[in-house]
Scaffold this motif. Structure first.
Motif, PDB file in Angstrom:
ATOM      1  N   SER A   1      44.651  48.752  41.176  1.00 19.06           N
ATOM      2  CA  SER A   1      44.896  47.934  39.994  1.00 19.06           C
ATOM      3  C   SER A   1      43.966  46.730  39.935  1.00 19.06           C
ATOM      4  O   SER A   1      43.682  46.088  40.957  1.00 19.06           O
ATOM      5  CB  SER A   1      46.345  47.442  39.994  1.00 19.06           C
ATOM      6  OG  SER A   1      46.534  46.409  39.032  1.00 19.06           O
ATOM      7  N   VAL A   2      43.534  46.397  38.735  1.00 20.61           N
ATOM      8  CA  VAL A   2      42.720  45.208  38.523  1.00 20.61           C
ATOM      9  C   VAL A   2      43.458  43.937  38.932  1.00 20.61           C
ATOM     10  O   VAL A   2      42.830  42.909  39.244  1.00 20.61           O
ATOM     11  CB  VAL A   2      42.280  45.131  37.047  1.00 20.61           C
ATOM     12  CG1 VAL A   2      43.475  44.905  36.129  1.00 20.61           C
ATOM     13  CG2 VAL A   2      41.228  44.047  36.835  1.00 20.61           C
ATOM     14  N   MET A   3      44.783  43.990  38.991  1.00 17.09           N
ATOM     15  CA  MET A   3      45.547  42.813  39.412  1.00 17.09           C
ATOM     16  C   MET A   3      45.241  42.435  40.854  1.00 17.09           C
ATOM     17  O   MET A   3      45.395  41.270  41.238  1.00 17.09           O
ATOM     18  CB  MET A   3      47.051  43.049  39.242  1.00 17.09           C
ATOM     19  CG  MET A   3      47.580  42.760  37.843  1.00 17.09           C
ATOM     20  SD  MET A   3      47.256  41.082  37.206  1.00 17.09           S
ATOM     21  CE  MET A   3      48.308  40.087  38.261  1.00 17.09           C
ATOM     22  N   GLU A   4      44.791  43.378  41.672  1.00 12.57           N
ATOM     23  CA  GLU A   4      44.423  43.029  43.049  1.00 12.57           C
ATOM     24  C   GLU A   4      43.258  42.041  43.044  1.00 12.57           C
ATOM     25  O   GLU A   4      43.254  41.073  43.807  1.00 12.57           O
ATOM     26  CB  GLU A   4      44.078  44.286  43.843  1.00 12.57           C
ATOM     27  CG  GLU A   4      45.260  45.213  44.082  1.00 12.57           C
ATOM     28  CD  GLU A   4      44.956  46.263  45.148  1.00 12.57           C
ATOM     29  OE1 GLU A   4      44.213  45.950  46.101  1.00 12.57           O
ATOM     30  OE2 GLU A   4      45.460  47.396  45.018  1.00 12.57           O
ATOM     31  N   ASN A   5      42.275  42.281  42.204  1.00 13.47           N
ATOM     32  CA  ASN A   5      41.155  41.328  42.094  1.00 13.47           C
ATOM     33  C   ASN A   5      41.615  39.985  41.571  1.00 13.47           C
ATOM     34  O   ASN A   5      41.180  38.928  42.049  1.00 13.47           O
ATOM     35  CB  ASN A   5      40.093  41.882  41.138  1.00 13.47           C
ATOM     36  CG  ASN A   5      39.461  43.159  41.615  1.00 13.47           C
ATOM     37  OD1 ASN A   5      40.083  44.217  41.546  1.00 13.47           O
ATOM     38  ND2 ASN A   5      38.223  43.086  42.081  1.00 13.47           N
ATOM     39  N   ILE A   6      42.505  40.021  40.576  1.00 14.10           N
ATOM     40  CA  ILE A   6      42.953  38.781  39.950  1.00 14.10           C
ATOM     41  C   ILE A   6      43.785  37.946  40.918  1.00 14.10           C
ATOM     42  O   ILE A   6      43.638  36.717  40.995  1.00 14.10           O
ATOM     43  CB  ILE A   6      43.733  39.098  38.661  1.00 14.10           C
ATOM     44  CG1 ILE A   6      42.787  39.733  37.631  1.00 14.10           C
ATOM     45  CG2 ILE A   6      44.389  37.845  38.092  1.00 14.10           C
ATOM     46  CD1 ILE A   6      43.478  40.291  36.408  1.00 14.10           C
TER      47      ILE A   6
ATOM     48  N   PRO B   1      48.663  47.976  34.386  1.00 16.70           N
ATOM     49  CA  PRO B   1      47.285  47.601  34.723  1.00 16.70           C
ATOM     50  C   PRO B   1      46.279  48.699  34.399  1.00 16.70           C
ATOM     51  O   PRO B   1      46.618  49.880  34.314  1.00 16.70           O
ATOM     52  CB  PRO B   1      47.365  47.390  36.236  1.00 16.70           C
ATOM     53  CG  PRO B   1      48.423  48.359  36.685  1.00 16.70           C
ATOM     54  CD  PRO B   1      49.445  48.351  35.576  1.00 16.70           C
ATOM     55  N   LEU B   2      45.050  48.287  34.220  1.00 13.37           N
ATOM     56  CA  LEU B   2      43.933  49.210  34.280  1.00 13.37           C
ATOM     57  C   LEU B   2      43.623  49.490  35.743  1.00 13.37           C
ATOM     58  O   LEU B   2      43.772  48.603  36.597  1.00 13.37           O
ATOM     59  CB  LEU B   2      42.703  48.607  33.604  1.00 13.37           C
ATOM     60  CG  LEU B   2      42.733  48.494  32.081  1.00 13.37           C
ATOM     61  CD1 LEU B   2      41.553  47.651  31.593  1.00 13.37           C
ATOM     62  CD2 LEU B   2      42.709  49.867  31.435  1.00 13.37           C
ATOM     63  N   THR B   3      43.201  50.707  36.051  1.00 12.21           N
ATOM     64  CA  THR B   3      42.872  51.065  37.425  1.00 12.21           C
ATOM     65  C   THR B   3      41.463  51.642  37.481  1.00 12.21           C
ATOM     66  O   THR B   3      40.951  52.194  36.506  1.00 12.21           O
ATOM     67  CB  THR B   3      43.865  52.085  38.009  1.00 12.21           C
ATOM     68  OG1 THR B   3      43.822  53.295  37.240  1.00 12.21           O
ATOM     69  CG2 THR B   3      45.283  51.533  37.995  1.00 12.21           C
ATOM     70  N   ALA B   4      40.843  51.509  38.643  1.00 15.19           N
ATOM     71  CA  ALA B   4      39.490  52.015  38.851  1.00 15.19           C
ATOM     72  C   ALA B   4      39.232  52.075  40.346  1.00 15.19           C
ATOM     73  O   ALA B   4      40.067  51.666  41.163  1.00 15.19           O
ATOM     74  CB  ALA B   4      38.468  51.118  38.161  1.00 15.19           C
ATOM     75  N   LYS B   5      38.059  52.596  40.711  1.00 14.22           N
ATOM     76  CA  LYS B   5      37.658  52.643  42.124  1.00 14.22           C
ATOM     77  C   LYS B   5      36.646  51.556  42.478  1.00 14.22           C
ATOM     78  O   LYS B   5      36.408  51.308  43.659  1.00 14.22           O
ATOM     79  CB  LYS B   5      37.104  54.030  42.466  1.00 14.22           C
ATOM     80  CG  LYS B   5      38.165  55.122  42.419  1.00 14.22           C
ATOM     81  CD  LYS B   5      37.611  56.461  42.866  1.00 14.22           C
ATOM     82  CE  LYS B   5      38.704  57.543  42.812  1.00 14.22           C
ATOM     83  NZ  LYS B   5      38.189  58.873  43.231  1.00 14.22           N
ATOM     84  N   VAL B   6      36.051  50.933  41.480  1.00 15.96           N
ATOM     85  CA  VAL B   6      35.168  49.783  41.678  1.00 15.96           C
ATOM     86  C   VAL B   6      35.497  48.759  40.605  1.00 15.96           C
ATOM     87  O   VAL B   6      35.473  49.075  39.407  1.00 15.96           O
ATOM     88  CB  VAL B   6      33.679  50.181  41.576  1.00 15.96           C
ATOM     89  CG1 VAL B   6      32.788  48.940  41.670  1.00 15.96           C
ATOM     90  CG2 VAL B   6      33.289  51.194  42.647  1.00 15.96           C
ATOM     91  N   ILE B   7      35.826  47.534  41.022  1.00 14.55           N
ATOM     92  CA  ILE B   7      36.147  46.476  40.060  1.00 14.55           C
ATOM     93  C   ILE B   7      35.492  45.177  40.514  1.00 14.55           C
ATOM     94  O   ILE B   7      35.643  44.761  41.659  1.00 14.55           O
ATOM     95  CB  ILE B   7      37.666  46.258  39.908  1.00 14.55           C
ATOM     96  CG1 ILE B   7      38.364  47.551  39.456  1.00 14.55           C
ATOM     97  CG2 ILE B   7      37.941  45.140  38.906  1.00 14.55           C
ATOM     98  CD1 ILE B   7      39.884  47.423  39.316  1.00 14.55           C
ATOM     99  N   LEU B   8      34.782  44.539  39.589  1.00 16.31           N
ATOM    100  CA  LEU B   8      34.230  43.204  39.796  1.00 16.31           C
ATOM    101  C   LEU B   8      34.993  42.229  38.906  1.00 16.31           C
ATOM    102  O   LEU B   8      35.241  42.518  37.730  1.00 16.31           O
ATOM    103  CB  LEU B   8      32.746  43.161  39.421  1.00 16.31           C
ATOM    104  CG  LEU B   8      31.719  43.465  40.515  1.00 16.31           C
ATOM    105  CD1 LEU B   8      31.967  44.820  41.147  1.00 16.31           C
ATOM    106  CD2 LEU B   8      30.296  43.364  39.955  1.00 16.31           C
TER     107      LEU B   8
END
Length: 377
Positions: free
Chosen positions: A14-19, A170-177
């Motif tokens: 989840s993009v929330m991990e980056n946030i 959340p949006l999910t992906a394998k690479v998130i910046l």
């Protein structure tokens, strides 16, 4: 300073991990905005990987511009996504209109065209839509590319994440910046917000580039479609990456050699020292002047971190096979990967480029002075 939060994994996350990682580094950014770019998408987009996705913000008038222009080119909507906006106490984000990530089918007459022609079409389309929205701020377009979504908004990164509803959907992906932005040199403007994206290449930066003018002038002189905009001095890092790797077909490590060339007396330490000398002279206008910490990814999902050779910004890399974090601070890494072996964390110095290949099964450290690669897993 800004703060950077990048994650690469073998599974969707989840993009929330980056946030949340950005939130732990909150003392290092001013909460002026959030920008995220996701590559190799999961969830509702997992089975749409061949369809280009238009990411942006628009008013009702801007949406009509998008619909009219895309229809005139022959694009057909395949799938439309909008975040589930949350507003209320504790979320001080002003809603702008529509936040879009729309997947399109290519025009029929482009289905069998070469990949290069499709890439040119997507770039021209994005730039024209950006131009159409520039006069009245009715339309912002951040990326138009298969299997990539970019979202940006002004506000505290955690509040923006909650505003987009990423805590529940959340949006999910394998690479998130993701970057928590501090506008120290420019007025707050969405196109100045990192990350920056062009044709599968993406970068974000903590620092400032005092060599911006010669960098920009050299790039714009190449007559490559897409080398334009430059609302931020850091956007040149993305375009230089594209130029070195995509246009000149050099390996990723030469990106480091171009932006931070080694001294003449150090060239003998590299087997390709003669080549480096030629690169240094012919591409010297792409040399940067920091301090800068740069994180980016390539079209194949390779992700990297490197530093300005002269003045460093904070940066750390760590994780486990299958998931790695590239962060500005250790506390961000601790938020995402508390189970890692901390003694294996990497703090890149002036000659280092940390590279994580697609799939995130290992981390490599390439040393610019001797050209060696180590795998400290």
């Amino acid at each position: 300073m800004c703060r950077l939060s990048a994650i690469a994994a073998g599974e969707y996350f989840s993009v929330m991990e980056n946030i949340l990682a950005l939130d732990t580094m909150k003392e290092g950014h001013d909460g002026s905005g959030l920008g995220v770019t996701l590559q190799n998408l999961g969830g509702e987009f997992e089975h749409l990987k061949e369809y280009p996705i238009l990411s942006g913000i628009c008013t009702d008038a801007g949406r009509r511009k998008i619909d009219d222009y895309m229809e005139s080119l022959g694009f057909k909507v395949k799938f439309m996504w909008e975040p589930r906006i949350k507003e209320g106490p504790g979320i001080n984000v002003k809603k702008r209109g529509h936040y879009l990530a729309t997947a399109y089918q290519y025009p029929d007459h482009y289905l069998d065209r070469p990949q290069a022609e499709k890439e040119e079409l997507l770039t021209r389309t994005r730039l024209e839509l950006r131009r159409q929205g520039a006069g009245d701020d009715s339309l912002y377009v951040f990326s138009f590319w298969p299997d990539v979504i970019t979202l940006k908004e002004v506000g505290d990164p955690l509040e923006v994440g909650l505003f987009f509803g990423f805590d529940t959907h959340p949006l999910t992906a394998k690479v998130i910046l993701a970057q928590g932005r501090q506008n120290t040199n420019y007025a707050i403007q969405l196109y100045a917000c990192h990350p920056f994206f062009l044709q599968g290449y993406c970068t974000m930066t903590n620092g400032e580039n005092t060599a911006f003018i010669p960098n920009r002038d050299y790039l714009t002189g190449r007559e490559v479609e897409g080398y334009t905009g430059y609302s931020s001095d850091s956007e040149v890092f993305c375009h230089t990456l594209h130029y070195v790797h995509h246009q000149l077909k050099y390996p990723l490590t030469y990106y480091k050699d171009v932006i931070t060339p080694i001294q003449d007396g150090e060239l003998a330490g590299r087997q390709d020292g003669q080549v480096l000398g030629l690169l240094k002279r012919s591409l010297r206008q792409l040399c940067i002047d920091g301090p800068n910490c740069i994180i980016g990814f390539l079209p194949d999902g390779t992700i990297f971190l490197t530093q300005d050779s002269k003045k460093l910004r904070p940066g750390i890399v760590g994780g486990v096979p299958g998931k790695y974090g590239l962060m500005s601070e250790e506390c961000g890494l601790e938020q995402v990967l508390p189970q890692r072996r901390r003694e294996n964390d990497i703090i890149p110095m002036r000659a280092d480029m940390v590279i994580i290949p697609p799939g995130a099964q290992e981390v490599k450290v390439w040393n610019q002075l001797n050209g060696s690669i180590t795998t400290p897993n």
